[in-house]
Design a protein around this motif. Structure first.
Motif, PDB file in Angstrom:
ATOM      1  N   GLN A   1       0.853  -1.199   0.000  1.00  0.00           N
ATOM      2  CA  GLN A   1       0.000   0.000   0.000  1.00  0.00           C
ATOM      3  C   GLN A   1       0.880   1.237   0.000  1.00  0.00           C
TER       4      GLN A   1
ATOM      5  N   GLU B   1      -6.952  -0.627  -2.791  1.00  0.00           N
ATOM      6  CA  GLU B   1      -7.294   0.556  -1.991  1.00  0.00           C
ATOM      7  C   GLU B   1      -6.535   1.788  -2.501  1.00  0.00           C
ATOM      8  N   ILE B   2      -5.290   1.619  -2.879  1.00  0.00           N
ATOM      9  CA  ILE B   2      -4.500   2.722  -3.443  1.00  0.00           C
ATOM     10  C   ILE B   2      -5.101   3.181  -4.766  1.00  0.00           C
TER      11      ILE B   2
ATOM     12  N   GLU C   1      -8.151   2.900  -5.864  1.00  0.00           N
ATOM     13  CA  GLU C   1      -9.450   3.554  -5.666  1.00  0.00           C
ATOM     14  C   GLU C   1      -9.304   5.013  -5.251  1.00  0.00           C
ATOM     15  N   GLN C   2      -8.292   5.313  -4.431  1.00  0.00           N
ATOM     16  CA  GLN C   2      -8.178   6.649  -3.840  1.00  0.00           C
ATOM     17  C   GLN C   2      -7.293   7.620  -4.622  1.00  0.00           C
ATOM     18  N   PHE C   3      -6.315   7.108  -5.363  1.00  0.00           N
ATOM     19  CA  PHE C   3      -5.317   7.975  -5.987  1.00  0.00           C
ATOM     20  C   PHE C   3      -5.104   7.608  -7.448  1.00  0.00           C
ATOM     21  N   LYS C   4      -4.526   8.562  -8.165  1.00  0.00           N
ATOM     22  CA  LYS C   4      -4.094   8.298  -9.533  1.00  0.00           C
ATOM     23  C   LYS C   4      -2.782   9.049  -9.769  1.00  0.00           C
TER      24      LYS C   4
ATOM     25  N   ASP D   1      -1.783  13.050  -9.116  1.00  0.00           N
ATOM     26  CA  ASP D   1      -2.465  13.670  -7.980  1.00  0.00           C
ATOM     27  C   ASP D   1      -1.423  14.388  -7.125  1.00  0.00           C
TER      28      ASP D   1
ATOM     29  N   LEU E   1       0.288   4.192   2.616  1.00  0.00           N
ATOM     30  CA  LEU E   1      -1.060   4.757   2.509  1.00  0.00           C
ATOM     31  C   LEU E   1      -1.413   5.617   3.718  1.00  0.00           C
ATOM     32  N   ASP E   2      -1.136   5.137   4.927  1.00  0.00           N
ATOM     33  CA  ASP E   2      -1.535   5.876   6.128  1.00  0.00           C
ATOM     34  C   ASP E   2      -0.669   7.116   6.402  1.00  0.00           C
TER      35      ASP E   2
ATOM     36  N   VAL F   1      -5.379  14.887  -0.373  1.00  0.00           N
ATOM     37  CA  VAL F   1      -5.189  15.160  -1.799  1.00  0.00           C
ATOM     38  C   VAL F   1      -5.512  16.625  -2.013  1.00  0.00           C
TER      39      VAL F   1
ATOM     40  N   GLU G   1      -6.904  19.421  -4.163  1.00  0.00           N
ATOM     41  CA  GLU G   1      -7.821  19.561  -5.306  1.00  0.00           C
ATOM     42  C   GLU G   1      -7.835  21.006  -5.753  1.00  0.00           C
TER      43      GLU G   1
END
Length: 91
Positions: free
Chosen positions: A8, A49-50, A52-55, A58, A82-83, A88, A90
């Protein structure tokens, strides 16, 4: 050097913050003065999980003391869990 994160984790390139004065003079902020850093994701692990949350590309914020720093004269990158990612950015 190519690094592909596993588990992660994400790989980020550190972004140096710039500000302009009202007369147009660019002020480069020293990241060492702040207790956080901003980076742009350049590589992701295959963890669901990574993904889903990031690209890639970012912009994220994380603690200055987080991650494993990888650097040489031409770049500064950080490998983050991840933690360790606080948010992010925006636009």
């Amino acid at each position: 050097m190519n690094i592909r994160p596993i588990g992660q984790r994400v790989l980020v390139e550190i972004i140096t913050l710039e500000e302009k004065t009202s007369t147009g003079i660019i002020l480069i902020q020293n990241n060492e003065e702040k207790n956080y850093r901003i980076g742009q994701i350049i590589s992701l692990s295959n963890d669901s999980e990574i993904i889903e949350q990031f690209k890639v590309n970012d912009k994220i914020i994380f603690s200055k003391k987080s991650g494993i720093k990888i650097s040489n004269s031409s770049f500064e990158k950080t490998l983050l869990e991840l933690d360790e990612i606080l948010g992010v950015i925006e636009n």
